[in-house]
Design a protein around this motif. Structure first.
Motif, PDB file in Angstrom:
ATOM      1  N   THR A 158       0.804  -1.218   0.000  1.00 57.58           N
ATOM      2  CA  THR A 158       0.000   0.000   0.000  1.00 57.58           C
ATOM      3  C   THR A 158       0.838   1.269   0.000  1.00 57.58           C
ATOM      4  O   THR A 158       0.373   2.328  -0.429  1.00 57.58           O
ATOM      5  CB  THR A 158      -0.944   0.016   1.216  1.00 57.58           C
ATOM      6  N   ASP A 159       2.085   1.185   0.479  1.00 56.69           N
ATOM      7  CA  ASP A 159       2.949   2.376   0.476  1.00 56.69           C
ATOM      8  C   ASP A 159       3.300   2.820  -0.939  1.00 56.69           C
ATOM      9  O   ASP A 159       3.746   3.949  -1.150  1.00 56.69           O
ATOM     10  CB  ASP A 159       4.238   2.091   1.250  1.00 56.69           C
ATOM     11  N   GLU A 160       3.085   1.937  -1.920  1.00 61.66           N
ATOM     12  CA  GLU A 160       3.454   2.262  -3.300  1.00 61.66           C
ATOM     13  C   GLU A 160       2.312   2.897  -4.084  1.00 61.66           C
ATOM     14  O   GLU A 160       2.542   3.452  -5.168  1.00 61.66           O
ATOM     15  CB  GLU A 160       3.910   0.988  -4.030  1.00 61.66           C
ATOM     16  N   ILE A 161       1.087   2.808  -3.583  1.00 61.84           N
ATOM     17  CA  ILE A 161      -0.071   3.217  -4.382  1.00 61.84           C
ATOM     18  C   ILE A 161      -0.002   4.682  -4.780  1.00 61.84           C
ATOM     19  O   ILE A 161      -0.113   5.024  -5.964  1.00 61.84           O
ATOM     20  CB  ILE A 161      -1.387   2.923  -3.617  1.00 61.84           C
ATOM     21  N   VAL A 162       0.188   5.576  -3.811  1.00 56.66           N
ATOM     22  CA  VAL A 162       0.199   7.007  -4.119  1.00 56.66           C
ATOM     23  C   VAL A 162       1.416   7.403  -4.967  1.00 56.66           C
ATOM     24  O   VAL A 162       1.263   8.113  -5.975  1.00 56.66           O
ATOM     25  CB  VAL A 162       0.129   7.845  -2.825  1.00 56.66           C
ATOM     26  N   PRO A 163       2.648   6.963  -4.631  1.00 56.61           N
ATOM     27  CA  PRO A 163       3.785   7.308  -5.491  1.00 56.61           C
ATOM     28  C   PRO A 163       3.631   6.798  -6.925  1.00 56.61           C
ATOM     29  O   PRO A 163       3.983   7.501  -7.876  1.00 56.61           O
ATOM     30  CB  PRO A 163       4.974   6.638  -4.793  1.00 56.61           C
ATOM     31  N   LEU A 164       3.102   5.577  -7.077  1.00 56.42           N
ATOM     32  CA  LEU A 164       2.873   5.058  -8.423  1.00 56.42           C
ATOM     33  C   LEU A 164       1.826   5.893  -9.148  1.00 56.42           C
ATOM     34  O   LEU A 164       1.990   6.227 -10.333  1.00 56.42           O
ATOM     35  CB  LEU A 164       2.419   3.597  -8.358  1.00 56.42           C
ATOM     36  N   GLU A 178      -7.588   8.950  -0.553  1.00 52.74           N
ATOM     37  CA  GLU A 178      -8.375   8.044   0.284  1.00 52.74           C
ATOM     38  C   GLU A 178      -9.021   6.945  -0.553  1.00 52.74           C
ATOM     39  O   GLU A 178      -9.031   5.769  -0.171  1.00 52.74           O
ATOM     40  CB  GLU A 178      -9.449   8.826   1.042  1.00 52.74           C
ATOM     41  N   VAL A 179      -9.567   7.320  -1.707  1.00 53.31           N
ATOM     42  CA  VAL A 179     -10.229   6.351  -2.578  1.00 53.31           C
ATOM     43  C   VAL A 179      -9.222   5.323  -3.092  1.00 53.31           C
ATOM     44  O   VAL A 179      -9.474   4.115  -3.091  1.00 53.31           O
ATOM     45  CB  VAL A 179     -10.914   7.063  -3.764  1.00 53.31           C
ATOM     46  N   LEU A 180      -8.059   5.808  -3.525  1.00 54.55           N
ATOM     47  CA  LEU A 180      -7.046   4.915  -4.090  1.00 54.55           C
ATOM     48  C   LEU A 180      -6.507   3.944  -3.051  1.00 54.55           C
ATOM     49  O   LEU A 180      -6.328   2.751  -3.327  1.00 54.55           O
ATOM     50  CB  LEU A 180      -5.898   5.729  -4.692  1.00 54.55           C
ATOM     51  N   THR A 181      -6.214   4.428  -1.864  1.00 53.94           N
ATOM     52  CA  THR A 181      -5.616   3.576  -0.838  1.00 53.94           C
ATOM     53  C   THR A 181      -6.626   2.603  -0.232  1.00 53.94           C
ATOM     54  O   THR A 181      -6.232   1.583   0.345  1.00 53.94           O
ATOM     55  CB  THR A 181      -4.986   4.423   0.280  1.00 53.94           C
ATOM     56  N   ALA A 182      -7.924   2.886  -0.364  1.00 52.79           N
ATOM     57  CA  ALA A 182      -8.944   1.998   0.190  1.00 52.79           C
ATOM     58  C   ALA A 182      -9.301   0.858  -0.766  1.00 52.79           C
ATOM     59  O   ALA A 182      -9.885  -0.137  -0.347  1.00 52.79           O
ATOM     60  CB  ALA A 182     -10.208   2.790   0.528  1.00 52.79           C
ATOM     61  N   HIS A 183      -8.924   0.992  -2.030  1.00 53.15           N
ATOM     62  CA  HIS A 183      -9.280  -0.012  -3.039  1.00 53.15           C
ATOM     63  C   HIS A 183      -8.368  -1.230  -2.923  1.00 53.15           C
ATOM     64  O   HIS A 183      -7.193  -1.114  -2.558  1.00 53.15           O
ATOM     65  CB  HIS A 183      -9.160   0.609  -4.433  1.00 53.15           C
ATOM     66  N   SER A 184      -8.879  -2.417  -3.263  1.00 49.22           N
ATOM     67  CA  SER A 184      -8.098  -3.655  -3.105  1.00 49.22           C
ATOM     68  C   SER A 184      -7.182  -3.947  -4.291  1.00 49.22           C
ATOM     69  O   SER A 184      -6.286  -4.782  -4.195  1.00 49.22           O
ATOM     70  CB  SER A 184      -9.034  -4.846  -2.902  1.00 49.22           C
ATOM     71  N   TRP A 185      -7.394  -3.323  -5.446  1.00 45.08           N
ATOM     72  CA  TRP A 185      -6.534  -3.457  -6.623  1.00 45.08           C
ATOM     73  C   TRP A 185      -6.314  -4.911  -7.023  1.00 45.08           C
ATOM     74  O   TRP A 185      -5.199  -5.418  -7.027  1.00 45.08           O
ATOM     75  CB  TRP A 185      -5.193  -2.738  -6.414  1.00 45.08           C
ATOM     76  N   LEU A 191      -4.153   0.008 -11.581  1.00 44.30           N
ATOM     77  CA  LEU A 191      -3.905   1.376 -11.124  1.00 44.30           C
ATOM     78  C   LEU A 191      -3.477   2.261 -12.285  1.00 44.30           C
ATOM     79  O   LEU A 191      -3.948   3.394 -12.437  1.00 44.30           O
ATOM     80  CB  LEU A 191      -2.834   1.370 -10.033  1.00 44.30           C
ATOM     81  N   GLN A 192      -2.600   1.754 -13.120  1.00 43.00           N
ATOM     82  CA  GLN A 192      -2.120   2.510 -14.273  1.00 43.00           C
ATOM     83  C   GLN A 192      -3.268   2.875 -15.213  1.00 43.00           C
ATOM     84  O   GLN A 192      -3.401   4.028 -15.641  1.00 43.00           O
ATOM     85  CB  GLN A 192      -1.072   1.690 -15.031  1.00 43.00           C
ATOM     86  N   ASN A 193      -4.117   1.900 -15.529  1.00 39.67           N
ATOM     87  CA  ASN A 193      -5.250   2.161 -16.416  1.00 39.67           C
ATOM     88  C   ASN A 193      -6.228   3.146 -15.792  1.00 39.67           C
ATOM     89  O   ASN A 193      -6.792   4.009 -16.479  1.00 39.67           O
ATOM     90  CB  ASN A 193      -5.968   0.848 -16.738  1.00 39.67           C
TER      91      ASN A 193
END
Length: 450
Positions: free
Chosen positions: A322-328, A353-360, A367-369
């Motif tokens: 999860t630490d990578e979600i926002v930087p990516l 908040e939305v991005l970090t709460a998602h299970s991906w 995430l890229q798309n």
């Protein structure tokens, strides 16, 4: 607003729209032509030589898939890559307009349009005419950089990679779809002594049985009906470099023996020939499957498994990083803002908040798309929660991954069936939505009897 010297060609079958644009555009551009059908498009490209084509996406009242617009976009870019294309679309076709931009369109305008925005977009297209082709030929926009983050899982992967990357050891990379296995393979190659040569990549899952030997080992002229000339296979192309075999778990059991023999002997024999050709390769393989379980079930050769598995790297899913979600996300924002000429500079707090709460469930690729589409559709400087389009919680695909009730194959099959239903069996759109090639999709449709 100053008049531009640009030449605009409008292609739209609606008489009212052409009449409105015939009044508006000549006030801002030196030459404007309007045609009702794309059947005249090719000749007008030659005779009129426009700087920009304003292209409608549907030309028949009973067909509104937008595929006509995508087809003519491809034709324009193939025949005249220097001409920019702005797509003219209804609100309901925004998804197709986004697809069009990925295929090379400069931008899109939604009907009913704002006059000022339309004129400014066309002027920007005139000013940017032909620039992207030169830039993208130097650095393909799809290339990704490895982002390591600070989590324990990725730290271990990086520590191990630093030790063996300079060696010639065979490497097996495992992980769910979209975790970046191909990017990690490229990183291993870049840190090796073979970095001066280009890594050769093969999607093993997309190889049909009839083409398997020809594509990997090559063939000589006359080896089979369509063999009109000698063909160098991927192993020979990778001689002195690195060969990356992606989706190796999809290779049928009876073809694994042929692959094992070449990996053991480091010699290939082209189809239709008897001469052995030595090859010097560094092998990296990747799969989203559990090869160990496949070996136990007799679905994957044990000797091949140990031959490719000298070093094993496992990429954890994004939900464990999860630490990578926002930087990516920020890295993708910078990339796509530049490519699509947007002004997006970052994420609003609610978007974080939305991005970090998602299970991906689709990991980094999902995430890229997601960010690419959000950047294209956004009109502001910061992506908001409203810009982030994600599947609702509790969908079959997401629940299967989070709860662990299904195997990876079952999850993959569900995702493919859902995409086939969503896009009405349009294989191009299905492959794009899943971010796989059409040959790979064909193989998976056959595999799951879809």
């Amino acid at each position: 607003m100053a008049k531009s010297k640009g030449k605009i060609l409008v292609v739209d079958d609606n008489n009212g729209i052409r009449a409105a644009l015939k009044l508006l555009l000549p006030m801002h551009f030196s030459q404007v032509e309007l045609i009702p059908s794309p059947n005249e498009l090719v000749s007008r490209l030659t005779d009129f030589r426009p700087d920009v084509v304003l292209l409608d996406m549907n030309f028949h009242t009973d067909i509104n898939t937008g595929n006509e617009g995508l087809y003519w976009l491809s034709e324009i870019k193939k025949r005249c890559p220097e001409i920019e294309v702005v797509l003219f679309t209804a609100y309901a076709d925004i998804q197709l307009a986004v697809e069009g931009m990925k295929r090379g369109a400069f931008d899109f305008i939604v009907k009913p349009w704002d006059n000022e925005k339309l004129v400014q977009t066309l002027k920007s297209a005139c000013e940017g005419k032909g620039k992207d082709d030169k830039e993208e030929s130097v650095a393909p926009p799809s290339s990704l950089e490895m982002y390591w983050g600070n989590g324990p899982g990725m730290s271990l992967v990086r520590k191990n990679m630093d030790k063996f990357a300079p060696t010639l050891a065979n490497v097996l990379i495992t992980g769910e779809n979209g975790t970046g296995k191909d990017v990690l393979a490229g990183e291993v190659h870049r840190r090796s002594e073979r970095a001066f040569r280009q890594m050769v990549c093969v999607d093993a899952g997309a190889l049909t049985e009839t083409l398997f030997e020809s594509e990997l080992f090559g063939h000589v002229k006359g080896a089979f009906t369509d063999a009109h000339a000698d063909h160098i296979g991927k192993f020979e192309q990778a001689d002195g470099s690195t060969l990356f075999l992606d989706e190796i778990g999809n290779i049928p059991l009876h073809l694994q023996a042929k692959l094992l023999r070449v990996i053991q002997n480091r010699c290939i024999t082209r189809v239709g020939d008897t001469k052995s050709i030595p090859v010097d390769i560094r092998l990296i393989c990747a799969t989203n499957k559990d090869l160990k379980k496949m070996v136990e079930k007799g679905e994957f050769r044990e000797d091949l498994y140990y031959r490719i598995n000298t070093i094993h790297l496992h990429l954890p899913p994004l939900r464990e990083r999860t630490d990578e979600i926002v930087p990516l996300a920020e890295m993708f924002i910078a990339r796509y803002s530049e490519r699509y000429r947007r002004t997006v500079k970052g994420l609003a707090p609610e978007a974080v908040e939305v991005l970090t709460a998602h299970s991906w469930s689709g990991n980094i690729r999902e995430l890229q798309n997601c960010i690419e589409k959000a950047v294209i559709l956004s009109d502001g400087d910061m992506l908001t929660a409203e810009d982030i389009e994600l599947p609702k919680k509790g969908t079959a695909k997401e629940t299967a991954v989070v709860n662990g009730n299904d195997t990876l194959e079952e999850t993959e099959e569900k995702a493919i069936r859902a995409a086939m239903a969503r896009f009405g069996g349009n294989l191009s759109m299905v492959a794009k939505s899943l971010n796989i090639s059409r040959p790979t999709l064909y193989a998976k449709l056959k595999k799951y009897n879809i």
